[in-house]
Design an enzyme around this catalytic site. Structure first.
Site, PDB file in Angstrom:
ATOM      1  N   ASN A  46       0.143   6.809  -4.060  1.00 31.71           N
ATOM      2  CA  ASN A  46       1.148   5.759  -4.253  1.00 31.71           C
ATOM      3  C   ASN A  46       1.491   5.555  -5.731  1.00 31.71           C
ATOM      4  O   ASN A  46       2.161   4.580  -6.084  1.00 31.71           O
ATOM      5  CB  ASN A  46       0.645   4.424  -3.695  1.00 31.71           C
ATOM      6  CG  ASN A  46       0.437   4.477  -2.191  1.00 31.71           C
ATOM      7  OD1 ASN A  46       1.152   5.173  -1.482  1.00 31.71           O
ATOM      8  ND2 ASN A  46      -0.547   3.738  -1.703  1.00 31.71           N
ATOM      9  N   HIS A 132       2.487  -5.243   6.592  1.00 33.16           N
ATOM     10  CA  HIS A 132       1.187  -4.704   6.182  1.00 33.16           C
ATOM     11  C   HIS A 132       0.016  -5.496   6.786  1.00 33.16           C
ATOM     12  O   HIS A 132       0.105  -6.705   7.001  1.00 33.16           O
ATOM     13  CB  HIS A 132       1.115  -4.773   4.656  1.00 33.16           C
ATOM     14  CG  HIS A 132      -0.028  -4.042   4.061  1.00 33.16           C
ATOM     15  ND1 HIS A 132      -1.177  -4.669   3.640  1.00 33.16           N
ATOM     16  CD2 HIS A 132      -0.208  -2.726   3.796  1.00 33.16           C
ATOM     17  CE1 HIS A 132      -2.005  -3.773   3.126  1.00 33.16           C
ATOM     18  NE2 HIS A 132      -1.442  -2.591   3.207  1.00 33.16           N
ATOM     19  N   GLU A 174       8.407  -7.065   4.148  1.00 27.61           N
ATOM     20  CA  GLU A 174       8.138  -6.242   2.970  1.00 27.61           C
ATOM     21  C   GLU A 174       9.468  -5.806   2.375  1.00 27.61           C
ATOM     22  O   GLU A 174      10.489  -5.817   3.067  1.00 27.61           O
ATOM     23  CB  GLU A 174       7.329  -5.000   3.370  1.00 27.61           C
ATOM     24  CG  GLU A 174       5.946  -5.360   3.862  1.00 27.61           C
ATOM     25  CD  GLU A 174       5.105  -4.143   4.208  1.00 27.61           C
ATOM     26  OE1 GLU A 174       5.346  -3.042   3.666  1.00 27.61           O
ATOM     27  OE2 GLU A 174       4.207  -4.302   5.026  1.00 27.61           O
ATOM     28  N   SER A 178       5.466   0.136   4.184  1.00 27.64           N
ATOM     29  CA  SER A 178       4.468   1.086   3.696  1.00 27.64           C
ATOM     30  C   SER A 178       4.308   2.313   4.584  1.00 27.64           C
ATOM     31  O   SER A 178       3.939   3.375   4.100  1.00 27.64           O
ATOM     32  CB  SER A 178       3.125   0.398   3.511  1.00 27.64           C
ATOM     33  OG  SER A 178       2.763  -0.317   4.657  1.00 27.64           O
ATOM     34  N   ASP A 203       6.829  -9.079   0.339  1.00 24.09           N
ATOM     35  CA  ASP A 203       5.776  -8.285  -0.295  1.00 24.09           C
ATOM     36  C   ASP A 203       6.432  -6.973  -0.727  1.00 24.09           C
ATOM     37  O   ASP A 203       6.795  -6.151   0.113  1.00 24.09           O
ATOM     38  CB  ASP A 203       4.662  -8.054   0.729  1.00 24.09           C
ATOM     39  CG  ASP A 203       3.562  -7.140   0.213  1.00 24.09           C
ATOM     40  OD1 ASP A 203       3.763  -6.470  -0.819  1.00 24.09           O
ATOM     41  OD2 ASP A 203       2.513  -7.083   0.867  1.00 24.09           O
ATOM     42  N   HIS A 206       5.710  -1.618  -2.521  1.00 21.51           N
ATOM     43  CA  HIS A 206       6.210  -0.246  -2.707  1.00 21.51           C
ATOM     44  C   HIS A 206       7.552  -0.177  -3.427  1.00 21.51           C
ATOM     45  O   HIS A 206       8.036   0.915  -3.711  1.00 21.51           O
ATOM     46  CB  HIS A 206       6.312   0.470  -1.361  1.00 21.51           C
ATOM     47  CG  HIS A 206       5.000   0.588  -0.683  1.00 21.51           C
ATOM     48  ND1 HIS A 206       4.104   1.580  -0.970  1.00 21.51           N
ATOM     49  CD2 HIS A 206       4.405  -0.203   0.243  1.00 21.51           C
ATOM     50  CE1 HIS A 206       3.023   1.412  -0.240  1.00 21.51           C
ATOM     51  NE2 HIS A 206       3.179   0.339   0.496  1.00 21.51           N
ATOM     52  N   LYS A 235       0.450   0.651  -7.096  1.00 20.12           N
ATOM     53  CA  LYS A 235       1.398   1.693  -6.686  1.00 20.12           C
ATOM     54  C   LYS A 235       2.260   2.080  -7.887  1.00 20.12           C
ATOM     55  O   LYS A 235       1.806   2.822  -8.737  1.00 20.12           O
ATOM     56  CB  LYS A 235       2.151   1.197  -5.462  1.00 20.12           C
ATOM     57  CG  LYS A 235       1.193   1.219  -4.268  1.00 20.12           C
ATOM     58  CD  LYS A 235       1.394   0.210  -3.214  1.00 20.12           C
ATOM     59  CE  LYS A 235       0.256   0.277  -2.215  1.00 20.12           C
ATOM     60  NZ  LYS A 235       0.157  -0.882  -1.354  1.00 20.12           N
TER      61      LYS A 235
HETATM   62  C1  LIG Z   1      -0.839  -1.594  -0.605  1.00 22.78           C
HETATM   63  C2  LIG Z   1      -0.267  -2.837  -0.028  1.00 22.78           C
HETATM   64  C3  LIG Z   1      -0.918  -4.053  -0.151  1.00 22.78           C
HETATM   65  C4  LIG Z   1      -2.292  -4.168  -0.719  1.00 22.78           C
HETATM   66  O1  LIG Z   1      -2.246  -4.146  -2.087  1.00 22.78           O
HETATM   67  P1  LIG Z   1      -3.588  -3.781  -2.888  1.00 22.78           P
HETATM   68  O2  LIG Z   1      -3.278  -4.220  -4.261  1.00 22.78           O
HETATM   69  O3  LIG Z   1      -3.768  -2.319  -2.728  1.00 22.78           O
HETATM   70  O4  LIG Z   1      -4.686  -4.577  -2.242  1.00 22.78           O
HETATM   71  C5  LIG Z   1      -0.290  -5.186   0.304  1.00 22.78           C
HETATM   72  N1  LIG Z   1       0.917  -5.123   0.893  1.00 22.78           N
HETATM   73  C6  LIG Z   1       1.559  -3.949   1.067  1.00 22.78           C
HETATM   74  C7  LIG Z   1       2.888  -3.946   1.704  1.00 22.78           C
HETATM   75  C8  LIG Z   1       0.974  -2.781   0.609  1.00 22.78           C
HETATM   76  O5  LIG Z   1       1.593  -1.628   0.807  1.00 22.78           O
END
Ligand SMILES: *Cc1c(COP(=O)(O)O)cnc(C)c1O
Length: 384
Positions: A46, A132, A174, A178, A203, A206, A235
């Site tokens: 990522n 997620h 999101e 993901s 969120d 990505h 990421k």
């Molecule tokens: C990777 C991810 C997370 C978690 O984030 P980390 O910092 O790796 O704990 C949360 N939400 C989404 C959509 C993700 O892809």
């Protein structure tokens, strides 16, 4: 049943479904990884902009450690909140156009903390069903009612929010998904939330750093300002950690009620220094060049994969899944690519819906054009 029998039965069930998870210890980083002295081109990372290997960011972390030491020494509520953390929060808030940013140790922790701190018994969370695990798990642990809307379906979100609710409502999605790599229609989702006085939480794990002007992510590139924005640093930033972007009062509220902040050691100050350096790269012309390189790789890959027998998603992002269906087929295809020196990961239920086992391929700005062509050729041969 004893404890041992319970554990054994759970493991056996996973093995029988070709869903047993293992980890592989690797070395290296960036474009290649090394396993047992063999080198693979990494199509599972990522680290979309390749910043985990960036010399200036590495140097910033080293210099940060020399100035601050290696650990923060405590929770931010005690003495673990340094001027390095403060400067990073201010820069993030300025970059994304919010009054405040609060740092968390990970995106998982940020989502858990936020939902636990905000949601009560009378409330309702309406989440995209492909959200997620950190969001859906927090939502199902919370005393609030949880409803899921069909993926990216703003009309269904609207319908669910219209049902009577005694408390407050939170719409959750999101920016870039993901597992499918597609984007949410944020303007429509935001309009639906507003119509019912709900807040929208996005969120953008990505999208941040990777999309839009100065890498401001999914929301900015769609001209939307969610009430709550989560950005993560594992990421596009190439490091780790997360931040919640919000109003002054929500930040103050989280400082009272977000238990993951209060009862947990803050990130090392040197990491906050490295994150500032990563942010500087992301906002610069160099960051724009990395985003361009990535965009060219994505176009090349999608054009080349069209003739192949597997289903693609609508993804325009660095996440390019090939949906193969059966778990065993996904595992076999992953192995065929590994045999050709390409590291890819098969993703299986329950991470994705049943019957949609896939290769989750990720492209990064660290790849060379030849890497994309080699990948396409290997997929082509495996498809015959
Ligand atoms: C990777 C991810 C997370 C978690 O984030 P980390 O910092 O790796 O704990 C949360 N939400 C989404 C959509 C993700 O892809």
């Amino acid at each position: 049943m004893t404890w041992q029998q319970r554990i054994d039965a759970a493991l056996e069930e996973r093995r029988a479904a070709d869903a047993f998870r293992t980890r592989t210890a690797v070395e290296g980083g960036g474009r290649f990884l090394i396993r047992d002295t063999r080198r693979f081109c990494n199509f599972s990372s990522n680290d979309y902009l390749g910043l985990s290997q960036h010399p200036a960011i590495i140097r910033a972390w080293q210099q940060g450690a020399e100035s601050w030491g290696v650990g923060s020494g405590g929770s931010g509520h005690v003495t673990g909140y340094t001027t390095a953390h403060q400067a990073l929060e201010e820069q993030l808030a300025d970059w994304l156009g919010y009054p405040r940013a609060l740092l968390f140790i990970s995106g998982f922790a940020a989502n858990q903390a936020l939902i636990a701190a905000l949601m009560g018994e009378e409330d309702r969370i309406v989440a995209d069903r492909l959200s997620h695990a950190s969001l859906l798990e927090a939502a199902s642990l919370s005393p609030a009612q949880l409803r899921r809307f069909p993926h990216n379906d703003a009309a269904q979100l609207n319908t669910l929010l219209a049902k009577s609710c005694d408390g407050q409502q939170l719409a959750v999605t999101e920016g870039v998904f993901s597992m499918d790599g597609d984007s949410a229609p944020l303007a429509e989702l935001h309009a639906a939330a507003r119509e019912h006085n709900a807040w929208l939480l996005v969120d953008d794990a990505h999208g941040i750093g990777v999309l839009g002007e100065e890498g401001r992510g999914s929301a900015a590139s769609q001209g939307v300002k969610p009430d709550l924005l989560i950005v993560t640093f594992g990421k596009g930033f190439g490091i780790s950690g997360a931040a919640v972007l919000c109003s002054e009062s929500v930040a103050d509220y989280l400082l009272q009620f977000a238990r993951h902040l209060i009862y947990s050691t803050s990130m090392p100050p040197a990491q906050a220094v490295a994150l500032q350096a990563a942010l500087q790269v992301i906002r610069s012309d160099e960051g724009e060049q990395h985003r361009q390189t990535l965009a060219v790789h994505i176009q090349r890959f999608r054009a080349g994969v069209r003739e192949l027998p597997w289903r693609m998603t609508d993804s325009q992002s660095a996440i390019q899944p090939l949906i193969v269906g059966e778990n065993s087929r996904a595992l076999r295809l992953a192995q065929q690519l590994r045999d050709r020196g390409m590291w890819v990961t098969a993703i299986r239920p329950p991470t994705v819906p049943a019957g949609t086992a896939r290769l989750r391929l990720t492209l990064t700005a660290a790849h060379h054009t030849q890497d994309i062509d080699d990948l396409l050729e290997a997929l082509h041969d495996a498809g015959e």
